[in-house]
Motif scaffolding. Structure first.
Motif, PDB file in Angstrom:
ATOM      1  N   PRO A   1      59.199  79.355  88.836  1.00 52.76           N
ATOM      2  CA  PRO A   1      60.472  79.408  88.152  1.00 52.76           C
ATOM      3  C   PRO A   1      61.282  80.642  88.515  1.00 52.76           C
ATOM      4  O   PRO A   1      60.730  81.708  88.739  1.00 52.76           O
ATOM      5  CB  PRO A   1      60.089  79.424  86.664  1.00 52.76           C
TER       6      PRO A   1
ATOM      7  N   SER B   1      63.198  79.131  81.601  1.00 52.81           N
ATOM      8  CA  SER B   1      62.449  80.221  82.230  1.00 52.81           C
ATOM      9  C   SER B   1      63.341  81.392  82.631  1.00 52.81           C
ATOM     10  O   SER B   1      62.850  82.468  82.935  1.00 52.81           O
ATOM     11  CB  SER B   1      61.677  79.709  83.453  1.00 52.81           C
TER      12      SER B   1
ATOM     13  N   GLN C   1      61.755  75.190  83.792  1.00 53.64           N
ATOM     14  CA  GLN C   1      60.463  74.790  84.334  1.00 53.64           C
ATOM     15  C   GLN C   1      60.150  73.419  83.746  1.00 53.64           C
ATOM     16  O   GLN C   1      59.824  73.307  82.569  1.00 53.64           O
ATOM     17  CB  GLN C   1      59.378  75.805  83.961  1.00 53.64           C
TER      18      GLN C   1
ATOM     19  N   ALA D   1      60.886  74.291  90.237  1.00 51.31           N
ATOM     20  CA  ALA D   1      61.805  74.805  89.227  1.00 51.31           C
ATOM     21  C   ALA D   1      63.154  74.103  89.359  1.00 51.31           C
ATOM     22  O   ALA D   1      63.449  73.473  90.379  1.00 51.31           O
ATOM     23  CB  ALA D   1      61.967  76.310  89.407  1.00 51.31           C
TER      24      ALA D   1
END
Length: 201
Positions: free
Chosen positions: A199, A71, A81, A89
């Motif tokens: 994220p 991400s 992610q 995250a």
């Protein structure tokens, strides 16, 4: 008539040799280009690839494997992610990535020339990403290369280390909930899970 065929054969042979030489030069140029490709560029090419479809799996220095999509990519870290497990995250320094498993087509895609990156993204270091977590007061699980896991909130992030206030996962960082403090060198960090976070990018 025989001379015409002779010259045609010579011309075909010359064209064939020229194509072989050009292919060899192209191959050598590609080898030279690939010798200069950094992990950061390969990870950049994986941005936006769906983890479930591509089956990306990141193995870290602590032996943990996380199936995830990329991400974000910083100067020396990657944001992931996860596609399974708990929400949240993951951020990890490049140095802690042991292997990345992926299908062959994604492996080839990651080796293609990466688009030019902004000078700003080259300055977004692991410490910078952690200072953002300090600002957010996000709960984290810091997984160490030794295999241990520390849960808490990052209070400060220096040039090469972080200060972690230890508390139970999911609990807010309050003075009465903190059970201790640790200084953790970045070199000891395998990966960090950010609890319930969007994220990093």
């Amino acid at each position: 008539m025989r001379w015409d065929r002779f010259f045609d054969d010579l011309e075909d042979q010359l064209a064939s040799e020229w194509e072989a030489e050009r292919a060899a030069l192209d191959t050598e140029a590609e080898r030279l280009r690939l010798s200069r490709v950094a992990l950061r560029e390969r990870l950049t090419m994986l941005l936006g690839v769906d983890a479930a479809a591509s089956r990306l799996a990141f193995e870290f220095s602590d032996g943990t494997t996380v199936r995830a999509s990329v991400s974000g990519v910083g100067a020396d870290w990657v944001a992931l992610q996860p596609s399974e497990g708990r929400a949240g995250a993951v951020v990890a320094p490049f140095a802690s990535v042991a292997t990345i498993a992926m299908p062959h087509h994604d492996l080839l895609r990651s080796a293609r020339p990466a688009p030019a990156r902004s000078a700003l993204s080259d300055r977004l270091t692991f410490g910078f990403a952690l200072r953002d977590l300090v600002r957010r007061r996000a709960g984290v699980a810091v997984h160490l290369a030794s295999g241990r896991m520390l849960s808490g909130t990052i209070d400060r992030a220096g040039a090469d280390h972080l200060d972690l206030a230890l508390h139970d996962p999911g609990a807010p960082r309050r003075a009465d909930a903190v059970s201790g403090h640790r200084i953790v060198p970045f070199a000891a960090v395998a990966w960090i899970r950010i609890e319930g976070a969007a994220p990093l990018a």
